[in-house]
Design a protein around this motif. Structure first.
Motif, short mmCIF file in Angstrom:
data_model
loop_
_atom_site.label_atom_id
_atom_site.label_comp_id
_atom_site.label_asym_id
_atom_site.label_seq_id
_atom_site.Cartn_x
_atom_site.Cartn_y
_atom_site.Cartn_z
N HIS A 1 27.74 68.72 52.10
CA HIS A 1 28.77 68.28 51.14
C HIS A 1 28.84 69.24 49.94
O HIS A 1 29.94 69.60 49.49
N VAL A 2 27.70 69.65 49.44
CA VAL A 2 27.68 70.61 48.32
C VAL A 2 28.33 71.92 48.73
O VAL A 2 29.10 72.52 47.96
N LEU A 3 28.06 72.38 49.94
CA LEU A 3 28.70 73.59 50.44
C LEU A 3 30.21 73.43 50.49
O LEU A 3 30.95 74.32 50.06
N ASP A 4 30.69 72.29 50.98
CA ASP A 4 32.13 72.03 51.02
C ASP A 4 32.73 72.04 49.62
O ASP A 4 33.81 72.62 49.39
N LEU A 5 32.04 71.42 48.66
CA LEU A 5 32.53 71.40 47.28
C LEU A 5 32.57 72.80 46.68
O LEU A 5 33.54 73.18 46.02
N ALA A 6 31.51 73.58 46.92
CA ALA A 6 31.46 74.95 46.38
C ALA A 6 32.56 75.81 46.98
O ALA A 6 33.23 76.56 46.27
N ALA A 7 32.77 75.71 48.29
CA ALA A 7 33.81 76.50 48.94
C ALA A 7 35.19 76.12 48.42
O ALA A 7 36.03 76.99 48.16
N SER A 8 35.42 74.83 48.24
CA SER A 8 36.70 74.36 47.71
C SER A 8 36.92 74.87 46.29
O SER A 8 38.01 75.33 45.93
N PHE A 9 35.88 74.81 45.47
CA PHE A 9 35.98 75.28 44.09
C PHE A 9 36.31 76.77 44.04
O PHE A 9 37.20 77.21 43.31
N VAL A 10 35.59 77.55 44.83
CA VAL A 10 35.79 79.00 44.84
C VAL A 10 37.19 79.35 45.37
O VAL A 10 37.83 80.28 44.88
N ARG A 11 37.65 78.58 46.33
CA ARG A 11 38.97 78.82 46.90
C ARG A 11 40.08 78.51 45.90
O ARG A 11 41.09 79.22 45.83
N ASP A 12 39.91 77.45 45.10
CA ASP A 12 40.97 76.98 44.19
C ASP A 12 40.94 77.61 42.81
O ASP A 12 41.95 77.62 42.11
N ARG A 13 39.82 78.15 42.39
CA ARG A 13 39.64 78.64 41.02
C ARG A 13 40.03 80.12 40.90
O ARG A 13 39.74 80.91 41.78
N GLU A 14 40.65 80.46 39.80
CA GLU A 14 40.97 81.86 39.51
C GLU A 14 40.25 82.29 38.24
O GLU A 14 40.06 81.51 37.33
N ALA A 15 39.87 83.56 38.22
CA ALA A 15 39.26 84.16 37.03
C ALA A 15 39.77 85.59 36.90
O ALA A 15 39.80 86.34 37.89
N PHE A 16 40.20 85.93 35.71
CA PHE A 16 40.71 87.26 35.43
C PHE A 16 41.87 87.63 36.36
O PHE A 16 42.00 88.75 36.81
N GLY A 17 42.71 86.64 36.66
CA GLY A 17 43.90 86.88 37.46
C GLY A 17 43.68 86.98 38.96
O GLY A 17 44.61 87.30 39.70
N ALA A 18 42.49 86.75 39.43
CA ALA A 18 42.21 86.83 40.87
C ALA A 18 41.42 85.59 41.31
O ALA A 18 40.64 85.05 40.52
N PRO A 19 41.63 85.14 42.53
CA PRO A 19 40.86 83.99 43.01
C PRO A 19 39.36 84.32 43.12
O PRO A 19 39.01 85.44 43.47
N LEU A 20 38.54 83.36 42.77
CA LEU A 20 37.09 83.59 42.88
C LEU A 20 36.69 83.90 44.32
O LEU A 20 35.71 84.60 44.56
N ALA A 21 37.46 83.40 45.27
CA ALA A 21 37.14 83.62 46.68
C ALA A 21 37.19 85.10 47.06
O ALA A 21 36.62 85.51 48.06
N SER A 22 37.86 85.91 46.26
CA SER A 22 37.92 87.35 46.56
C SER A 22 36.68 88.10 46.07
O SER A 22 36.51 89.26 46.38
N ASN A 23 35.82 87.43 45.33
CA ASN A 23 34.60 88.04 44.80
C ASN A 23 33.55 88.11 45.90
O ASN A 23 33.12 87.09 46.43
N GLN A 24 33.12 89.33 46.25
CA GLN A 24 32.17 89.49 47.36
C GLN A 24 30.82 88.85 47.09
O GLN A 24 30.17 88.35 48.02
N LEU A 25 30.39 88.84 45.84
CA LEU A 25 29.10 88.21 45.53
C LEU A 25 29.16 86.72 45.83
O LEU A 25 28.23 86.15 46.42
N LEU A 26 30.26 86.07 45.45
CA LEU A 26 30.39 84.64 45.73
C LEU A 26 30.55 84.38 47.22
O LEU A 26 30.01 83.40 47.75
N GLN A 27 31.25 85.26 47.92
CA GLN A 27 31.37 85.13 49.37
C GLN A 27 29.98 85.18 50.02
O GLN A 27 29.66 84.38 50.90
N GLU A 28 29.17 86.13 49.56
CA GLU A 28 27.83 86.29 50.12
C GLU A 28 26.97 85.05 49.85
O GLU A 28 26.23 84.59 50.71
#
Length: 96
Positions: free
Chosen positions: A41-68
């Motif tokens: 469940h925590v993994l699902d929440l984290a993935a959803s948050f990263v997918r929906d959140r933007e920082a500095f004009g780009a989605p957090l999901a595009s950040n390779q460190l967060l993907q890793e």
């Protein structure tokens, strides 16, 4: 005259230990599977948050460190599922 003792001092009937063993085996399964569900469940929440959140004009999901980090979390949850499944199989086979 015979000796008397209180009911709380009498040993349980023969075979009582076997039922205790079954309870402990079932508890072992709960202890094995509960964290799997919670971490999934925590993994699902984290993935959803990263997918929906933007920082500095780009989605957090595009950040390779967060993907890793999410991949490592998913790997850990998959490992937990396998271990809990193996524990369940051992209990069902009477080896645990």
């Amino acid at each position: 005259a015979g000796a008397t003792c209180q009911k709380c001092d009498v040993l349980p009937p023969v075979g009582f230990g076997q039922s205790v063993g079954r309870v402990l085996a079932q508890s072992r399964l709960s202890v094995a599977w509960a964290p799997v569900g919670m971490c999934g469940h925590v993994l699902d929440l984290a993935a959803s948050f990263v997918r929906d959140r933007e920082a500095f004009g780009a989605p957090l999901a595009s950040n390779q460190l967060l993907q890793e980090r999410l991949v490592r979390m998913a790997s850990a949850v998959a490992t937990m599922r396998l271990l809990a499944g193996a524990t369940s199989a051992e209990v069902e086979a009477g080896r645990a």
